[in-house]
Design a protein around this motif. Structure first.
Motif, PDB file in Angstrom:
ATOM      1  N   PHE A   1       0.846  61.153  25.247  1.00 27.52           N
ATOM      2  CA  PHE A   1       1.749  60.700  26.307  1.00 27.52           C
ATOM      3  C   PHE A   1       1.696  61.619  27.514  1.00 27.52           C
ATOM      4  O   PHE A   1       1.650  61.165  28.658  1.00 27.52           O
ATOM      5  CB  PHE A   1       3.164  60.587  25.741  1.00 27.52           C
ATOM      6  CG  PHE A   1       3.233  59.673  24.555  1.00 27.52           C
ATOM      7  CD1 PHE A   1       3.410  58.310  24.725  1.00 27.52           C
ATOM      8  CD2 PHE A   1       3.066  60.162  23.267  1.00 27.52           C
ATOM      9  CE1 PHE A   1       3.432  57.456  23.628  1.00 27.52           C
ATOM     10  CE2 PHE A   1       3.093  59.318  22.171  1.00 27.52           C
ATOM     11  CZ  PHE A   1       3.274  57.959  22.351  1.00 27.52           C
ATOM     12  N   VAL A   2       1.667  62.902  27.244  1.00 33.48           N
ATOM     13  CA  VAL A   2       1.508  63.870  28.333  1.00 33.48           C
ATOM     14  C   VAL A   2       0.157  63.675  29.009  1.00 33.48           C
ATOM     15  O   VAL A   2       0.048  63.665  30.240  1.00 33.48           O
ATOM     16  CB  VAL A   2       1.648  65.313  27.811  1.00 33.48           C
ATOM     17  CG1 VAL A   2       1.188  66.319  28.861  1.00 33.48           C
ATOM     18  CG2 VAL A   2       3.072  65.592  27.393  1.00 33.48           C
ATOM     19  N   ASN A   3      -0.882  63.505  28.205  1.00 33.71           N
ATOM     20  CA  ASN A   3      -2.213  63.292  28.758  1.00 33.71           C
ATOM     21  C   ASN A   3      -2.252  62.052  29.639  1.00 33.71           C
ATOM     22  O   ASN A   3      -2.865  62.053  30.704  1.00 33.71           O
ATOM     23  CB  ASN A   3      -3.236  63.157  27.629  1.00 33.71           C
ATOM     24  CG  ASN A   3      -3.439  64.460  26.877  1.00 33.71           C
ATOM     25  OD1 ASN A   3      -2.842  65.483  27.228  1.00 33.71           O
ATOM     26  ND2 ASN A   3      -4.255  64.435  25.845  1.00 33.71           N
TER      27      ASN A   3
ATOM     28  N   VAL B   1       5.768  56.275  28.461  1.00 37.81           N
ATOM     29  CA  VAL B   1       5.794  57.716  28.221  1.00 37.81           C
ATOM     30  C   VAL B   1       7.235  58.230  28.269  1.00 37.81           C
ATOM     31  O   VAL B   1       7.682  58.946  27.363  1.00 37.81           O
ATOM     32  CB  VAL B   1       4.931  58.466  29.261  1.00 37.81           C
ATOM     33  CG1 VAL B   1       5.131  59.967  29.138  1.00 37.81           C
ATOM     34  CG2 VAL B   1       3.461  58.104  29.088  1.00 37.81           C
TER      35      VAL B   1
ATOM     36  N   ALA C   1      -6.147  67.540  30.252  1.00 36.81           N
ATOM     37  CA  ALA C   1      -5.901  66.224  29.666  1.00 36.81           C
ATOM     38  C   ALA C   1      -7.023  65.246  29.980  1.00 36.81           C
ATOM     39  O   ALA C   1      -7.309  64.361  29.189  1.00 36.81           O
ATOM     40  CB  ALA C   1      -4.572  65.666  30.167  1.00 36.81           C
TER      41      ALA C   1
ATOM     42  N   VAL D   1       5.518  70.892  32.175  1.00 39.69           N
ATOM     43  CA  VAL D   1       4.855  69.626  31.884  1.00 39.69           C
ATOM     44  C   VAL D   1       5.793  68.457  32.145  1.00 39.69           C
ATOM     45  O   VAL D   1       5.401  67.458  32.756  1.00 39.69           O
ATOM     46  CB  VAL D   1       4.361  69.603  30.420  1.00 39.69           C
ATOM     47  CG1 VAL D   1       4.086  68.184  29.962  1.00 39.69           C
ATOM     48  CG2 VAL D   1       3.114  70.465  30.275  1.00 39.69           C
TER      49      VAL D   1
ATOM     50  N   ILE E   1       6.661  64.516  34.455  1.00 42.26           N
ATOM     51  CA  ILE E   1       6.979  63.228  33.844  1.00 42.26           C
ATOM     52  C   ILE E   1       8.325  62.719  34.330  1.00 42.26           C
ATOM     53  O   ILE E   1       8.473  61.550  34.674  1.00 42.26           O
ATOM     54  CB  ILE E   1       6.974  63.360  32.299  1.00 42.26           C
ATOM     55  CG1 ILE E   1       5.559  63.694  31.809  1.00 42.26           C
ATOM     56  CG2 ILE E   1       7.483  62.075  31.640  1.00 42.26           C
ATOM     57  CD1 ILE E   1       5.463  63.936  30.313  1.00 42.26           C
TER      58      ILE E   1
END
Lengths: 201, 201
Positions: free
Chosen positions: A114-116, A131, B119, B172, B176
């Motif tokens: 999800f981070v990727n 995500v 990623a 991170v 998001i």
DNA sequence: AACGAGGTACACTGATCTGTAAAGTGTGTT
DNA sequence: AACACACTTTACAGATCAGTGTACCTCGTT
């Protein structure tokens, strides 16, 4: 409700399922941008036409990939939680989340899917909502696990956030380092963290 | 030594510098795969020919981008540390690392450039070595900051890893979420963590 | 005056990208 | 018999991808 629909893929035909499974494997290993629809069609043994008939666009397929990924993660975790002895402590249950990463190394080799995905998808991509929903679900789960038997004085939400950040940092670095040493270390940190908490009961 | 050369870009001509700055901006905002060399040449006001004469390949340019990114991050942080009053505690110095993220929101909007790059880059890409070197440098820095005035009983390396994971998770998620609430929360966690540590002196 | 270095202009290659068009096959249901 | 559905094959559009070849210009240095 909203979250459930965001995290659940629509019903799929057999062919669509095979396309999606292939896409999930390739997207996770190589990234979404790096995998073309031709490759997905070829490796799944179906045609690009079918891919577009079922999913409409590569973006939608990528979003479905993240839904599948969430579903698999969630199932694996629930199975692991169910395997714990009855009356397992909150600590044991939270640690099971870490174990679900260290013990299934093949599916975590490249870090957090999800981070990727968020790293390479633009803000308006439909996958980004998946995500966010997934991450919210993880935080909520940790909060629930912690609230079950923790001391009433502790701030469960804050503790869940703390555990969540350790988990996120460790899983992300699982995709950068060649081993899972940070996951193991993070697990130990959480053990300490929750151990202290219990000691203050 | 090895790390220094990995994290330091070669001397650059004026044109190469402009190309690299443009690439850095675009790579961070949109991802490396998503930005073409034609776009970089066009937006930097130079030609694709010059780009290839100076950098040789897009992969090498991407690796140089990460080196630049590290250099800027490091300079910003050193300036912030230098601005602290003399005799600032280890806690204050570590918290300055968090502040360097929350206070420079434009350069953290999309999360961690290094995690994002890892990623989407394959294992053999030259940029991955830069990512690892950068992360090692951050952990080392935290370890040094913590060892300066902490109690001898504490395990500085383990504490540095703990702080590091909180930082990583928070940065991170800065890419998001729409805001920096996790960075603020992580800063508070570290404040607690190091506060308790000092209380045990 | 000669030369190298940094750079421009621009056409070009060959591959790959997402997505679509058109026509057709096989299967099961009504 | 008629129809819907899942899927196939082939071909293609139009864009974009990384990277190259060639000829030329403009400096500062020797």
């Amino acid at each position: 409700m909203t979250t459930a629909s965001l995290l659940t893929p629509p019903p799929l035909t057999d062919g669509a399922r095979r396309i999606l499974d292939t896409a999930a494997r390739l997207f996770y290993s190589h990234g979404i941008h790096a995998v073309g629809v031709d490759t997905i069609a070829e490796e799944s043994g179906l045609t690009k036409r079918t891919l577009y008939d079922r999913f409409g666009s590569k973006d939608a397929l990528a979003a479905a990939y993240l839904q599948v990924r969430h579903g698999e993660w969630w199932e694996r975790l629930e199975a692991r939680l169910a395997d714990l002895p009855t009356g397992a402590s909150a600590q044991e249950r939270v640690l099971a989340v870490f174990d679900s990463y260290t013990l299934d190394s093949a599916s975590t080799e490249r870090g957090c899917a999800f981070v990727n995905a968020a790293a390479e998808l633009p803000a308006e991509h439909p996958g980004r909502a998946v995500v966010r929903a997934h991450k919210q679900a993880v935080v909520d789960l940790l909060g629930e696990l912690l609230s079950e038997d923790a001391a009433p004085t502790t701030d469960h939400a804050a503790l869940a956030e703390h555990v969540f950040l350790l988990l996120e940092g460790a899983v992300v670095h699982r995709g950068i380092d060649d081993d899972d040493h940070r996951l193991v270390a993070a697990r130990a940190m959480v053990e300490d963290l929750l151990g202290e908490d219990r000691a203050s009961d």
